[in-house]
Design a protein around this motif. Structure first.
Motif, short mmCIF file in Angstrom:
data_model
loop_
_atom_site.label_atom_id
_atom_site.label_comp_id
_atom_site.label_asym_id
_atom_site.label_seq_id
_atom_site.Cartn_x
_atom_site.Cartn_y
_atom_site.Cartn_z
N GLN B 111 0.83 -1.21 0.00
CA GLN B 111 0.00 0.00 0.00
C GLN B 111 0.87 1.27 0.00
O GLN B 111 0.59 2.21 -0.72
CB GLN B 111 -0.89 -0.04 1.25
CG GLN B 111 -1.88 1.10 1.32
CD GLN B 111 -2.79 0.95 2.53
OE1 GLN B 111 -2.80 -0.05 3.21
NE2 GLN B 111 -3.57 1.98 2.80
N GLN B 112 1.92 1.24 0.83
CA GLN B 112 2.78 2.42 0.94
C GLN B 112 4.03 2.31 0.07
O GLN B 112 5.06 2.91 0.36
CB GLN B 112 3.21 2.62 2.40
CG GLN B 112 2.06 2.90 3.35
CD GLN B 112 1.39 4.24 3.10
OE1 GLN B 112 1.97 5.10 2.45
NE2 GLN B 112 0.18 4.40 3.58
N ALA B 193 -3.26 4.47 -1.09
CA ALA B 193 -2.49 5.63 -0.65
C ALA B 193 -2.35 6.66 -1.77
O ALA B 193 -1.65 7.65 -1.61
CB ALA B 193 -1.12 5.18 -0.16
#
Lengths: 237, 270, 218
Positions: B111-112, B193
């Motif tokens: 996600q990041q 994100a």
């Protein structure tokens, strides 16, 4: 091991001097830290400048030099000699007070701007803002770094041996080494234990204070803050 | 977007499954995240995991990447155990050396992004191929250039991750995972994100990758449109269990459970 | 007799500067020990190897909580009994180095802890070998972050070198003491010694602070 009782007893004779030097130094450190720390936040440039000279002067030179200067040079200039223990306490306090001033300044500055604004919105006076709102929050932040600073100070009391204060390290070096030369391991082993216990007592006291101060803010003592303080111990800026 | 070729989605019935979860339980402290979970994924299949947050979807991906250890059951990938090591006919806790070997076949996009900020884009892309797969610098470089071309960032090869937008960083992260030529690719909320205007591009890229390769893909996402176009199968999770497991057409239009309906209703409203 | 004698001050300056070289040598060599050993401590602690972990923890705590001067005496008086005789200079370098390694290890630890978990996970996802994870990903990010803090400790070490006069190392303050004992004038030697420290360590700490601000801004 036969000489253990004598070794413990000779080192024990030094403990009062070490403790007095530590307590005296801590007391002076607290006074100077808060005094100079607040002056560093003064709106007046001159006041800040003069305080900076003190802080940087003591942080920038060696503690041994400071000690020798106050013990050997100052008497020539002012005409009287300080007692070794007293000279030692003065140097310990002046030196660590300079570091402590930065702790105080940093902690007060780290209180979020919103807190000032909230206090202003309540029409508190500048002194009230500091006393009622800012300081209680900053105080908790100061405790872990002050714990480290006080342990630094305890360790620094050993250099008083260089100006004949009969504290623990001097007892080991000047009394025991010449007389029990084959028991060096034992001598320094016991010496280490004494300092460890004293350091432990300082930490214990500071943890208690931390708990009380945190509880008053409705928080729990922060492990993270303690860890962070550990990484900057001795050079708190 | 036409629905995916469904003939490609059923090889699992004839060949060995790529991923097998068998009676898996995962607890965090006293909190049971996955309960007696069993399912298989066929080679080349695209499976999307949906469900409310905290339902354990991400944990499944993290178990597959060996970022978490399970408490009960077994997991295998490509016919080899991932959760355990088979030694002398017995299942034993996996050793690091064994895990490293199994992991080589699995890639993950986070996600990041988790790009390495101390390396350039090129450095990020050749790190695994040179250090793990033993490719030469030249081979790894040409692979990196190829993949950057694919994700449309060829000109950024010598940039640092911090100089890229979120969407660009995520494209690089996708390329980095693909550079390992994984058999299984895990996509963990890869667009969550990102700024909304960057989401479409990244999803389009994943769609293209899905169509042009035979990688088995497990995907956790909140983008229901993407899940529908991209997956051969959608699994609805709730409370650590598979509530419903169906092709997207069925699950999105005619789910069996009220709970699934409610969930879809809630996410599609946004 | 004047309070301050300029002629005398200039006479002794060359000797003091020469002694300052020794101080700097010990600082540099001690820093090398402290920076390398501290890194080893930090990485070993992070690996959580049973027994070694506890031993290292205890060692670090003891060294951090007891005076450097006592540790220096320990190396100077105890080691010879085990057949290891080191010169005062070497004892100084080793003592200072080990003492400050326990501090730098905490700095490195803080730097390593500050690396986001995602970086470790990405390494796992790429199956990077453990050594490469450290040398390629974690340390290249952690060490630059903590450079200012390490710099501060190097400056601290420099200021602690005078302690070694207790075992006969001829650094600046010891030289000042000897010069003073020849003439019974201590004002000039000790004052100059103090100013030499200030002259070097103040600009150095300004430099570190600038580095710190640059890091914070980046």
């Amino acid at each position: 091991m036969d000489n253990l009782p004598q070794i413990v007893s000779v080192l024990g004779d030094g403990i009062p001097e070490t403790v007095i030097a530590t307590l005296g130094g801590v007391l002076l450190t607290i006074v100077l830290s808060f005094g100079a720390g607040l002056l560093l936040l003064s709106p007046s440039r001159t006041v800040r400048g003069v305080t900076r000279v003190y802080v940087e002067g003591f942080r920038g030179t060696s503690e041994v030099v400071q000690l020798f200067w106050i013990y050997f040079v100052l008497p020539v200039l002012v005409g009287f000699q300080l007692l070794p223990l007293f000279a030692g306490i003065v140097v310990l306090g002046l030196n660590h007070g300079a570091y402590g001033a930065e702790i105080v300044r940093g902690a007060i500055r780290s209180v979020p701007r919103a807190q000032y604004e909230g206090a202003i919105a309540l029409s508190l006076s500048p002194a009230q803002r500091m006393r009622r709102v800012i300081f209680p929050q900053a105080f908790v932040e100061m405790l872990p770094p002050f714990n480290n600073l006080f342990i630094q100070l305890l360790k620094s009391t050993a250099i008083l041996a260089l100006i004949t204060v009969p504290e623990v390290t001097r007892q080991a070096r000047e009394v025991l080494i010449p007389n029990y030369g084959s028991d060096t391991l034992l001598i320094f082993g016991v010496t280490f234990v004494i300092y460890l216990v004293l350091a432990g007592l300082i930490t214990l006291g500071m943890r208690l204070l931390e708990r009380v101060a945190s509880a008053r803010l409705g928080r729990r003592p922060s492990r993270a803050a303690r860890q962070a303080a550990k990484a900057t111990a001795g050079v708190a800026s | 977007m036409p629905p995916p070729d469904t003939t490609a989605s059923t090889p699992g019935s004839t060949t060995e499954p790529m991923i097998v979860f068998d009676g898996v339980e995962k607890r965090f402290g006293s909190n049971v995240v996955l309960k007696d979970l069993s399912f298989t994924v066929a080679p080349g299949e695209h499976v999307t995991l949906i469900g409310p947050s905290g339902s354990g979807k991400t944990t499944i991906l993290r178990l597959l990447m060996t970022l978490e250890q399970l408490d009960e059951g077994t997991i295998s990938v490509g016919g080899r155990y991932l959760s355990h090591e088979l030694r002398g006919g017995k299942l034993t806790p996996p050793r690091e050396k064994y895990l490293r070997d199994v992991r080589k076949h699995i890639g993950m996009v986070f996600q990041q992004f988790n790009l390495f900020p101390n390396m350039t884009v090129r450095g990020n892309l050749i790190e695994g191929p040179t250090r793990v797969l033993g490719l030469s610098k030249a081979e790894a470089n040409s692979r990196a250039e190829e993949l950057l071309d694919l994700v449309g960032l060829k000109e950024k090869i010598d940039a640092h991750p911090t100089q890229l937008s979120g969407g660009q960083q995520q494209r690089v992260a996708i390329a980095r995972a693909l550079a390992m030529r994984p058999d299984v690719l895990l996509l963990d909320e890869v667009t969550s994100a990102l700024d909304p205007e960057l989401v479409t591009g990244v999803l389009k890229l994943l769609q293209d990758i899905g169509e042009s390769t035979d990688i088995t893909i497990l995907c956790v996402t909140h983008e229901m449109g993407f899940a529908r176009d991209f997956s051969h199968r959608v699994m609805m999770f709730d409370g650590g269990r598979v509530l419903e497991d169906a092709p997207p057409d069925k699950l999105f239009t005619d789910p069996d459970h009220q709970r699934t309906k409610d969930f879809l209703h809630a996410v599609l409203d946004h | 007799m004047p309070l301050w004698d300029w002629n005398y001050a200039f006479d002794i300056l060359p000797d003091l500067l020469l002694a300052l070289v020794t101080t700097i040598e010990i600082t540099v060599l001690g820093s090398v020990v402290a920076l390398l050993l501290g890194l080893v401590f930090a990485v070993l602690r992070r690996l959580h190897i049973p027994v070694l972990d506890q031993v290292l923890w205890a060692f670090v705590e003891v060294v951090r909580s007891t005076p450097l001067l006592v540790q220096v005496f320990f190396l100077f008086f105890v080691l010879p009994q085990f057949g290891i005789t080191l010169s005062a200079f070497v004892v100084g370098v080793v003592g200072l180095g080990i003492h400050y390694a326990t501090y730098t290890s905490e700095v490195y630890r803080a730097g390593i802890d500050a690396i986001p978990k995602g970086q470790w996970e990405a390494c796992t996802a790429l199956s990077l070998p453990r050594l490469r994870v450290w040398t390629g990903v974690i340390l290249p990010q952690a060490v630059p972050r903590v450079l200012p803090a390490l710099g501060n400790y190097v400056i601290s070490m420099f200021k602690e070198v005078p302690l070694l006069l207790a075992i006969g190392v001829v650094e600046v303050v010891n030289e000042a003491r000897e010069l003073g004992s020849l003439t019974f004038r201590y004002t000039e030697p000790y004052t100059i010694a103090g100013l030499l420290f200030l002259l070097l360590s103040y600009p150095a700490s300004m430099l570190v602070r600038r580095l710190e601000r640059r890091r914070a801004a980046a």
